[in-house]
Design an enzyme around this catalytic site. Sequence first.
Site, PDB file in Angstrom:
ATOM      1  N   ALA A  88       0.848  -1.190   0.000  1.00 55.14           N
ATOM      2  CA  ALA A  88       0.000   0.000   0.000  1.00 55.14           C
ATOM      3  C   ALA A  88       0.882   1.239   0.000  1.00 55.14           C
ATOM      4  CB  ALA A  88      -0.917  -0.002   1.214  1.00 55.14           C
ATOM      5  N   ASP A  89       0.308   2.328  -0.462  1.00 57.97           N
ATOM      6  CA  ASP A  89       0.974   3.618  -0.384  1.00 57.97           C
ATOM      7  C   ASP A  89      -0.092   4.673  -0.153  1.00 57.97           C
ATOM      8  OD1 ASP A  89       3.646   5.025  -0.786  1.00 57.97           O
ATOM      9  OD2 ASP A  89       2.272   6.216  -2.019  1.00 57.97           O
ATOM     10  N   THR A  90       0.191   5.600   0.755  1.00 56.46           N
ATOM     11  CA  THR A  90      -0.764   6.649   1.098  1.00 56.46           C
ATOM     12  C   THR A  90      -0.153   8.008   0.783  1.00 56.46           C
ATOM     13  OG1 THR A  90      -1.701   5.287   2.877  1.00 56.46           O
ATOM     14  CG2 THR A  90      -2.142   7.653   2.968  1.00 56.46           C
ATOM     15  N   GLY A 100      -3.410   3.716  -2.190  1.00 56.79           N
ATOM     16  CA  GLY A 100      -3.432   2.697  -3.235  1.00 56.79           C
ATOM     17  C   GLY A 100      -3.000   1.379  -2.624  1.00 56.79           C
TER      18      GLY A 100
END
Length: 188
Positions: A67-69, A104
Amino acid sequence: MQKIYLASKSPRRQELLKLMGLEYTLYIKEIDESYPESLKVSEVAEYISKKKANAFPVSKEGIILTADTIVVVDNEILGKPIDFDDAFAMIKRLSGRKHEVITGVTIVSKEKQISFSDVTEVYFREISDAEITYYIENYKPFDKAGAYGIQEWIGVAAITKIKGSYTNVVGLPTEKLYRELKQFGFSL
């Protein structure tokens, strides 16, 4: 049941998976989080989550979860602050305004790969310079996009409302993730 390999250093994502009742093994590796400048801001978090997922080998019996924020204000991404002054400037910019948090997520198995994003609107009240200084000095938000964590003092004292998933702002949209994991055969 398949094994989950969480490719994330984020203690917040780790805690959210535990709250979901999921067991996992950590995969840690430094990944280049750059992205093409031509990419739409709304696509960056998902692009980076895919990039992270593709950096790990997938085993037959497991899935990779990445994930990436990102935090977006005025169509500009606020990354992780490099120092006190950078964190101060970011929070000052968010003060009294609405911004978006986009996470994401990518799930990869030997058979398939899916990626999705979630967007949450976050509203801050006006935050004084003294409050910003207090927050940075006491919570050291240097590992957080936008220089803040909603689960910390600033979330309790300065966020007036959110539209969307709270856990997305923490770093993992758990409801969407749970639905997608069911596609991979996970259940309680």
